[in-house]
Design a protein around this motif. Structure first.
Motif, PDB file in Angstrom:
ATOM      1  N   CYS A  21      -6.668   4.823   2.006  1.00  0.00           N
ATOM      2  CA  CYS A  21      -5.383   4.752   2.663  1.00  0.00           C
ATOM      3  C   CYS A  21      -4.305   5.606   1.783  1.00  0.00           C
ATOM      4  O   CYS A  21      -4.530   6.124   0.609  1.00  0.00           O
ATOM      5  CB  CYS A  21      -4.664   3.589   2.983  1.00  0.00           C
TER       6      CYS A  21
ATOM      7  N   CYS B 199      -3.404   4.026  -1.604  1.00  0.00           N
ATOM      8  CA  CYS B 199      -4.193   3.952  -2.613  1.00  0.00           C
ATOM      9  C   CYS B 199      -4.988   5.159  -3.347  1.00  0.00           C
ATOM     10  O   CYS B 199      -4.974   5.216  -4.435  1.00  0.00           O
ATOM     11  CB  CYS B 199      -5.500   2.948  -1.936  1.00  0.00           C
TER      12      CYS B 199
ATOM     13  N   CYS C 267     -10.255   2.897  -1.657  1.00  0.00           N
ATOM     14  CA  CYS C 267      -9.588   2.687  -0.339  1.00  0.00           C
ATOM     15  C   CYS C 267      -8.932   4.112  -0.223  1.00  0.00           C
ATOM     16  O   CYS C 267      -8.335   4.665  -0.824  1.00  0.00           O
ATOM     17  CB  CYS C 267      -8.390   1.676  -0.372  1.00  0.00           C
TER      18      CYS C 267
END
Ligand SMILES: [Zn+2]
Ligand SMILES: [Zn+2]
Length: 105
Positions: A26, A29, A24
């Motif tokens: 983001c 993460c 991920c």
């Protein structure tokens, strides 16, 4: 398949090797280096004490080992989601290295 944090205080038991894992992208993460495998909530067993962090923008509870701080899994607290995310970095690195990686925010 069994895995866990670095110090051994938290253990994770998942039903098998997932078809793919999610790196991920983001903010959280990517900073944590998490690699998520997704499983039905009921199929994952976690033991040991964790601390949880609720990301401001999302409703997930992200758990880490209280002792060594390794990120272990996340749960959606209302139970509306049938899946839970497990940090595949907590499992045998050779097994995990063979799994296809996707990048899905
Ligand atoms: Zn630990
Ligand atoms: Zn993320």
């Amino acid at each position: 398949m069994k895995g866990g944090c670095d110090c051994g205080a938290v253990t994770l038991d998942i039903p098998g090797v997932p078809d793919r894992v999610n790196a991920c992208p983001c903010g959280f993460c990517s900073k944590a280096g998490a690699l998520w495998g997704y499983f039905p909530r009921d199929s994952v067993t976690v033991t040991g004490r964790t601390q949880l962090y609720r990301r401001a923008s999302r409703r997930l509870e992200i758990h880490r080992c209280e002792e060594c701080g390794i990120l272990t899994h996340w749960l959606e607290p209302t139970g509306r989601w049938h899946e839970t995310g497990v940090n595949m970095r907590c499992f045998d690195p050779d097994t995990v290295a063979a799994i296809e990686v996707v990048v899905d925010p």
